[in-house]
Enzyme design. Sequence first.
Site, PDB file in Angstrom:
ATOM      1  N   ARG A  95       0.819  -1.216   0.000  1.00  0.00           N
ATOM      2  CA  ARG A  95       0.000   0.000   0.000  1.00  0.00           C
ATOM      3  C   ARG A  95       0.850   1.262   0.000  1.00  0.00           C
ATOM      4  O   ARG A  95       0.571   2.215  -0.733  1.00  0.00           O
ATOM      5  CB  ARG A  95      -0.947   0.000   1.198  1.00  0.00           C
ATOM      6  CG  ARG A  95      -1.772   1.264   1.391  1.00  0.00           C
ATOM      7  CD  ARG A  95      -2.338   1.856   0.124  1.00  0.00           C
ATOM      8  NE  ARG A  95      -3.030   0.891  -0.715  1.00  0.00           N
ATOM      9  CZ  ARG A  95      -3.228   1.038  -2.000  1.00  0.00           C
ATOM     10  NH1 ARG A  95      -2.747   2.112  -2.652  1.00  0.00           N
ATOM     11  NH2 ARG A  95      -3.870   0.114  -2.701  1.00  0.00           N
ATOM     12  N   LYS A 130       1.704  25.086  -4.068  1.00  0.00           N
ATOM     13  CA  LYS A 130       0.500  24.411  -3.565  1.00  0.00           C
ATOM     14  C   LYS A 130       0.709  22.903  -3.632  1.00  0.00           C
ATOM     15  O   LYS A 130       0.151  22.194  -4.461  1.00  0.00           O
ATOM     16  CB  LYS A 130      -0.716  24.843  -4.375  1.00  0.00           C
ATOM     17  CG  LYS A 130      -1.015  26.331  -4.241  1.00  0.00           C
ATOM     18  CD  LYS A 130      -2.133  26.775  -5.160  1.00  0.00           C
ATOM     19  CE  LYS A 130      -2.367  28.280  -5.057  1.00  0.00           C
ATOM     20  NZ  LYS A 130      -3.402  28.758  -6.005  1.00  0.00           N
ATOM     21  N   LYS A 162       3.885  39.911  -4.181  1.00  0.00           N
ATOM     22  CA  LYS A 162       2.480  39.721  -4.528  1.00  0.00           C
ATOM     23  C   LYS A 162       1.648  40.892  -4.016  1.00  0.00           C
ATOM     24  O   LYS A 162       2.189  41.858  -3.456  1.00  0.00           O
ATOM     25  CB  LYS A 162       1.992  38.385  -3.974  1.00  0.00           C
ATOM     26  CG  LYS A 162       2.846  37.205  -4.467  1.00  0.00           C
ATOM     27  CD  LYS A 162       2.220  35.872  -4.178  1.00  0.00           C
ATOM     28  CE  LYS A 162       1.080  35.573  -5.125  1.00  0.00           C
ATOM     29  NZ  LYS A 162       0.542  34.208  -4.947  1.00  0.00           N
ATOM     30  N   GLU A 195       3.892  40.510  -9.025  1.00  0.00           N
ATOM     31  CA  GLU A 195       2.525  40.252  -9.479  1.00  0.00           C
ATOM     32  C   GLU A 195       1.859  41.539  -9.950  1.00  0.00           C
ATOM     33  O   GLU A 195       1.949  42.583  -9.298  1.00  0.00           O
ATOM     34  CB  GLU A 195       1.711  39.639  -8.340  1.00  0.00           C
ATOM     35  CG  GLU A 195       0.270  39.341  -8.687  1.00  0.00           C
ATOM     36  CD  GLU A 195      -0.496  38.761  -7.515  1.00  0.00           C
ATOM     37  OE1 GLU A 195      -0.350  37.552  -7.253  1.00  0.00           O
ATOM     38  OE2 GLU A 195      -1.231  39.514  -6.837  1.00  0.00           O
ATOM     39  N   ASP A 217      -1.743  38.022 -13.000  1.00  0.00           N
ATOM     40  CA  ASP A 217      -2.649  37.222 -12.179  1.00  0.00           C
ATOM     41  C   ASP A 217      -4.105  37.467 -12.549  1.00  0.00           C
ATOM     42  O   ASP A 217      -4.603  38.592 -12.490  1.00  0.00           O
ATOM     43  CB  ASP A 217      -2.424  37.555 -10.699  1.00  0.00           C
ATOM     44  CG  ASP A 217      -3.168  36.611  -9.778  1.00  0.00           C
ATOM     45  OD1 ASP A 217      -3.110  35.394 -10.011  1.00  0.00           O
ATOM     46  OD2 ASP A 217      -3.799  37.091  -8.819  1.00  0.00           O
TER      47      ASP A 217
END
Length: 280
Positions: A95, A130, A162, A195, A217
């Site tokens: 597993r 992320k 940002k 950004e 963005d």
Amino acid sequence: MDYTNKIIDLALHEDIGSGDHSSNSIFDENVTAEAVVKTKQKGVICGLEIAKKVFKSVDNELEVSLLRQDGYRADIGEEVLLIKGSARSILTAERTALNFLQRLSGIATSTANFTDAISGYKTVILDTRKTTPGWRAIEKYAVKTGGGENHRMGLYDMIMIKDNHIDFSGGIEQAIEKAKQYILKNKLEIHIVVEARNLEDVGKIVSVGGVFRILLDNFSVDTATQAVKMCQGKTLTEISGNVSLDNVSQYASTGVDFISVGSITHSFKSFDFTLLSKIG
């Protein structure tokens, strides 16, 4: 990827605990088996060496053979890994080994879907931060296996200004100048990415100069096209936000250098494998 040994140890400890009582109760220590890991879908394989490490960590006497290499584009029903040895050990490691394979191959396949969608354009697909906590390096490895490239690894290898940085510092110009001074003071060799929320921001960033890349963005395709033209010959461009397989080719057609896609590491679908075994 030496640190993967720590991740593997943690994963095995989490799964095995005081012992694999299922396998230990069914099989004597001297029972041997042969097992093969097969694909149950099409996609890009990634994590075979890590899966091998899992089996060897459980039992170094196991014979583990890679039948394919990471990056291989598999069809349904292909054999990718062969394991021989203790039946107990094979089933104890199964597993955890498949968990690594499924997730990393899922990321590689998701990335490949995006890179395939923009084939013919100069644009490069990037990942983001992320990622699964603790898995970042291997997930970013999976992105590269799928044909993408890595954005910054963390907060330490790039200055990324940002919207909140800009707002808290009093404006774009001030934020960029502070970043430049910080790099000089600390003798750092890192890039500055800023950004932009609109075309006005793009104009300000280009005017200040000294920026490695402008992050567009949540721009529409039309607005991104204008922004890319404003930046030509002055700085690289990157698009992020609201990018999907349905529209990524439209964004690539703007001439942008990079498109960052968070979904390839936070919303991918795990690749489906199965382990089939027989007693030796």
